[in-house]
Design an enzyme around this catalytic site. Structure first.
Site, mmCIF file in Angstrom:
data_model
loop_
_atom_site.group_PDB
_atom_site.id
_atom_site.type_symbol
_atom_site.label_atom_id
_atom_site.label_comp_id
_atom_site.label_asym_id
_atom_site.label_seq_id
_atom_site.Cartn_x
_atom_site.Cartn_y
_atom_site.Cartn_z
ATOM 1 N N GLY A 1 0.289 -1.140 0.126
ATOM 2 C CA GLY A 1 0.156 0.004 0.689
ATOM 3 C C GLY A 1 1.139 1.345 0.182
ATOM 4 N N ARG B 1 3.587 6.011 1.761
ATOM 5 C CA ARG B 1 4.204 7.638 2.323
ATOM 6 C C ARG B 1 3.528 7.652 0.673
ATOM 7 N NH1 ARG B 1 10.372 7.451 -0.496
ATOM 8 N NH2 ARG B 1 10.262 5.914 -2.302
ATOM 9 N N LYS C 1 4.518 12.450 -2.810
ATOM 10 C CA LYS C 1 4.868 11.366 -2.811
ATOM 11 C C LYS C 1 6.126 11.381 -1.742
ATOM 12 C CE LYS C 1 8.103 7.780 -4.891
ATOM 13 N NZ LYS C 1 8.805 6.617 -6.044
ATOM 14 N N ASP D 1 9.461 5.676 7.919
ATOM 15 C CA ASP D 1 8.546 7.563 8.108
ATOM 16 C C ASP D 1 7.841 7.745 7.723
ATOM 17 O OD1 ASP D 1 10.596 7.680 6.218
ATOM 18 O OD2 ASP D 1 11.457 8.654 7.443
ATOM 19 N N GLY D 2 7.202 7.069 5.724
ATOM 20 C CA GLY D 2 6.720 8.209 5.483
ATOM 21 C C GLY D 2 7.544 9.075 4.332
ATOM 22 N N ARG E 1 3.666 13.019 -8.179
ATOM 23 C CA ARG E 1 3.652 12.364 -9.237
ATOM 24 C C ARG E 1 2.200 12.550 -10.359
ATOM 25 N NH1 ARG E 1 6.589 6.700 -7.895
ATOM 26 N NH2 ARG E 1 4.194 6.212 -6.993
ATOM 27 N N ARG F 1 -1.711 -0.544 -10.442
ATOM 28 C CA ARG F 1 -0.563 -1.592 -10.458
ATOM 29 C C ARG F 1 -0.402 -3.617 -10.589
ATOM 30 N NH1 ARG F 1 3.227 1.213 -6.563
ATOM 31 N NH2 ARG F 1 2.281 2.888 -6.047
ATOM 32 N N ASP G 1 4.214 -4.934 -7.222
ATOM 33 C CA ASP G 1 3.873 -3.588 -6.360
ATOM 34 C C ASP G 1 4.225 -2.162 -7.484
ATOM 35 O OD1 ASP G 1 6.107 -4.930 -5.419
ATOM 36 O OD2 ASP G 1 5.915 -2.846 -4.498
ATOM 37 N N ASP H 1 7.741 3.936 -10.458
ATOM 38 C CA ASP H 1 9.003 3.751 -9.068
ATOM 39 C C ASP H 1 10.832 4.104 -9.762
ATOM 40 O OD1 ASP H 1 9.123 3.444 -6.511
ATOM 41 O OD2 ASP H 1 7.506 2.512 -6.714
HETATM 42 P P1 AMP Z 1 9.237 1.005 -3.462
HETATM 43 O O1 AMP Z 1 10.945 0.155 -2.480
HETATM 44 O O2 AMP Z 1 9.698 2.579 -3.234
HETATM 45 O O3 AMP Z 1 8.306 0.256 -4.627
HETATM 46 O O4 AMP Z 1 8.745 0.552 -1.990
HETATM 47 C C1 AMP Z 1 7.613 -0.424 -1.544
HETATM 48 C C2 AMP Z 1 6.842 -0.580 -0.526
HETATM 49 O O5 AMP Z 1 7.262 0.196 0.613
HETATM 50 C C3 AMP Z 1 5.555 0.890 0.015
HETATM 51 O O6 AMP Z 1 4.610 0.405 -0.026
HETATM 52 C C4 AMP Z 1 6.182 2.185 -0.124
HETATM 53 O O7 AMP Z 1 4.887 3.045 -0.439
HETATM 54 C C5 AMP Z 1 7.083 1.656 0.841
HETATM 55 N N1 AMP Z 1 7.875 2.229 1.793
HETATM 56 C C6 AMP Z 1 8.817 3.287 1.122
HETATM 57 N N2 AMP Z 1 9.540 3.913 1.582
HETATM 58 C C7 AMP Z 1 9.273 4.254 2.920
HETATM 59 C C8 AMP Z 1 8.853 4.979 3.894
HETATM 60 N N3 AMP Z 1 10.092 5.896 3.843
HETATM 61 N N4 AMP Z 1 7.465 4.803 4.626
HETATM 62 C C9 AMP Z 1 6.593 4.030 4.794
HETATM 63 N N5 AMP Z 1 7.184 2.919 3.253
HETATM 64 C C10 AMP Z 1 7.657 3.061 2.547
HETATM 65 MG MG MG Z 2 6.747 0.884 -5.005
#
Ligand code: AMP
Ligand code: MG
Length: 481
Positions: free
Chosen positions: A89, A92, A112, A124-125, A175, A182, A251, A261
């Site tokens: 989900g 962030r 984002k 930390d989002g 974005r 996805r 995803d 991404d």
């Molecule tokens: P990604 O590697 O960017 O595709 O992220 C994979 C998952 O991790 C997705 O669900 C993102 O929303 C979550 N995510 C990535 N970075 C963070 C972050 N700093 N805080 C919270 N969720 C994250």
């Molecule tokens: Mg992603």
């Protein structure tokens, strides 16, 4: 809604009509001392957001003060990450709205790095400003290379500190995409939704992205075929320019077929199909040459989620979908060869031409030639850049190729559109980003300008790009969280 807002936005929030387990209403976290670093006026114009004032841009895209027409949700999805299933989900990100552009195309507008959501798990989002600037640059590069991609509308920097391997300032990226649906959204739907809800969802996706099949007798199957075709086209385009996505988890695979991404992505310089730069991709699962295989793997995952929707008989559904999957290798291979033929200016190809392609790649790998420069040099057809001619094997190959081309001006025209002379070279990207940390944006701005004309062979100072020897050997990219 005030008259003023109506004029500035033309929004809709159709995702809210879907089953509520597919999203959570979520406001962005406060952004301290927001500063607008970039606003993409070209994109703003395309999507009909060009009349926002400076203060509105800062308020909205920092997440501090949204427009009344923004509903702000985080989307639920799942995904296979490096082969393992996880519930994910938007951890962030928040989707502000769908904006209907002047040409009636519907775009998602998403922040984002906007703070924690119920899907953040332990994160930390947030995003670092460096990862945001990297995504802005790389996605613009892909756009100008004519490759389907999400784009970035705004880059906001905050004085808030983000702790990663080093301390960074926080960044927020806006974005823009055709949608953020996805492969992993389908995995979530398959796992958590009832059959009725699954049907609502696929109907929504078909209406939104593939309306041409909404009246078909076999819409789900046609949907799958169209997604497969879009994936093939996209990954063949990546292969055309040496792009390595780096984290092709399900995803991160977009249903409308955009590159999405931009975490650890990079471009291959020296031709070697094993090339992988991502620090976490230790087994090179997502290497340059593995991208077609992974596309097949990902499509298999998507196919499985559709089984209940294809027919009422599970075995029958599996058989039908397997028949479609069996076509993938041929579809991909044909598409890839056609792309390679265009790169070599071969207009009407025959089987012999496949040998020509294969032998060129073999020579490139053996002599460690730069992938894009080899094709650019062939396109320039200028002896001053034909340093490869020192290699006898290459000289012989070139002679065979030259004999093969029958209409050189037509060939050359085709080649100029396929073979970039400029890509965002890894060392240039890293140097530019490093300088931005110290407040110097000169290189970054120059690079943004450079990548906006990747096929410009007409400049008098048109030269091949060079990479410092050995740079890529120790080059590592990061997911950018
Ligand atoms: P990604 O590697 O960017 O595709 O992220 C994979 C998952 O991790 C997705 O669900 C993102 O929303 C979550 N995510 C990535 N970075 C963070 C972050 N700093 N805080 C919270 N969720 C994250
Ligand atoms: Mg992603």
């Amino acid at each position: 809604m005030s008259k003023n807002i109506k004029k500035k936005w033309n929004t809709d929030n159709s995702y809210l009509e879907l089953p509520s387990k597919l999203y959570t209403k979520q406001l962005p976290e406060k952004c301290f001392n927001p500063k607008l670093l970039y606003y993409n006026y070209d994109l703003a114009k395309r999507i009909g957001c060009e009349s926002l004032s400076k203060s509105e841009i800062l308020d909205i895209f920092s997440g501090n003060k949204l427009s009344k027409s923004h509903t702000s949700i985080s989307q639920a999805y799942a995904g296979h990450q490096f082969g393992h299933f996880n519930i994910l989900g938007d951890g962030r990100a928040v989707l502000l709205c769908e904006q209907i552009a002047p040409d009636n195309i519907r775009y998602d507008i998403q922040l984002k790095g906007s703070g924690q959501t119920p899907y953040s798990r332990r994160g930390d989002g947030k995003a670092t400003i460096t990862s945001v600037l990297r995504e802005y640059l790389m996605s613009e590069a892909m756009f100008y290379l004519n490759i389907p991609t999400t784009r970035s509308l705004a880059v906001i920097e905050s004085s808030e500190k983000i702790f990663r391997e080093k301390v960074f300032n926080r960044g927020i990226l806006t974005r823009v995409s055709l949608s953020h649906i996805r492969f992993g959204t389908f995995e979530f739907v398959r796992k958590f939704c009832t059959k009725d809800e699954m049907e609502i969802f696929i109907k929504y996706v078909i209406n939104r992205h593939f309306p041409q099949i909404s009246n078909s007798c076999t819409p789900v199957l046609n949907f799958f075929e169209l997604v497969m075709q879009k994936q093939v086209d996209l990954i063949v385009d990546w292969m055309r320019v040496g792009f390595i996505h780096g984290v092709m988890n399900t995803d991160n695979m977009s249903i409308p077929g955009e590159t999405i991404d931009y975490g650890p992505c990079a471009f291959m310089n020296i031709y070697n199909p094993d090339t992988a730069f991502s620090s976490i991709d230790v087994n090179r699962r997502y290497s340059f040459g593995n991208q077609p295989k992974i596309t097949f793997w990902n499509l298999n995952i998507l196919a499985n989620t559709l089984i209940p929707l294809i027919s009422n008989n599970e075995e029958n559904s599996k058989k039908i979908i397997r028949e479609r999957m069996d076509k993938f290798p041929t579809i991909f291979k044909n598409s890839w060869y056609n792309m390679m033929f265009k790169k070599l200016g071969i207009i009407s190809s025959d089987n012999e031409d496949k040998i020509l392609v294969k032998s060129l790649l073999r020579i490139m790998e053996k002599y460690k030639l730069d992938y894009n420069n080899t094709f650019a040099a062939l396109t320039m057809d200028n002896s001053s850049v034909d340093f490869f001619l020192k290699i006898n094997e290459f000289k012989n190959w070139k002679e065979r190729w030259k004999n093969r081309l029958n209409n050189s001006s037509k060939s050359l025209k085709s080649m100029k559109k396929q073979n970039p002379i400029i890509i965002p070279r890894n060392h240039l990207v890293e140097e530019a980003l490093e300088n931005t940390i110290n407040g110097d944006f000169t290189n970054y701005n120059n690079l943004l300008n450079l990548i906006s004309k990747p096929y410009d062979y007409n400049k008098s100072d048109c030269n091949l790009q060079t990479t410092p020897k050995g740079f890529d050997d120790s080059y590592r990219t990061f997911c950018g969280t």
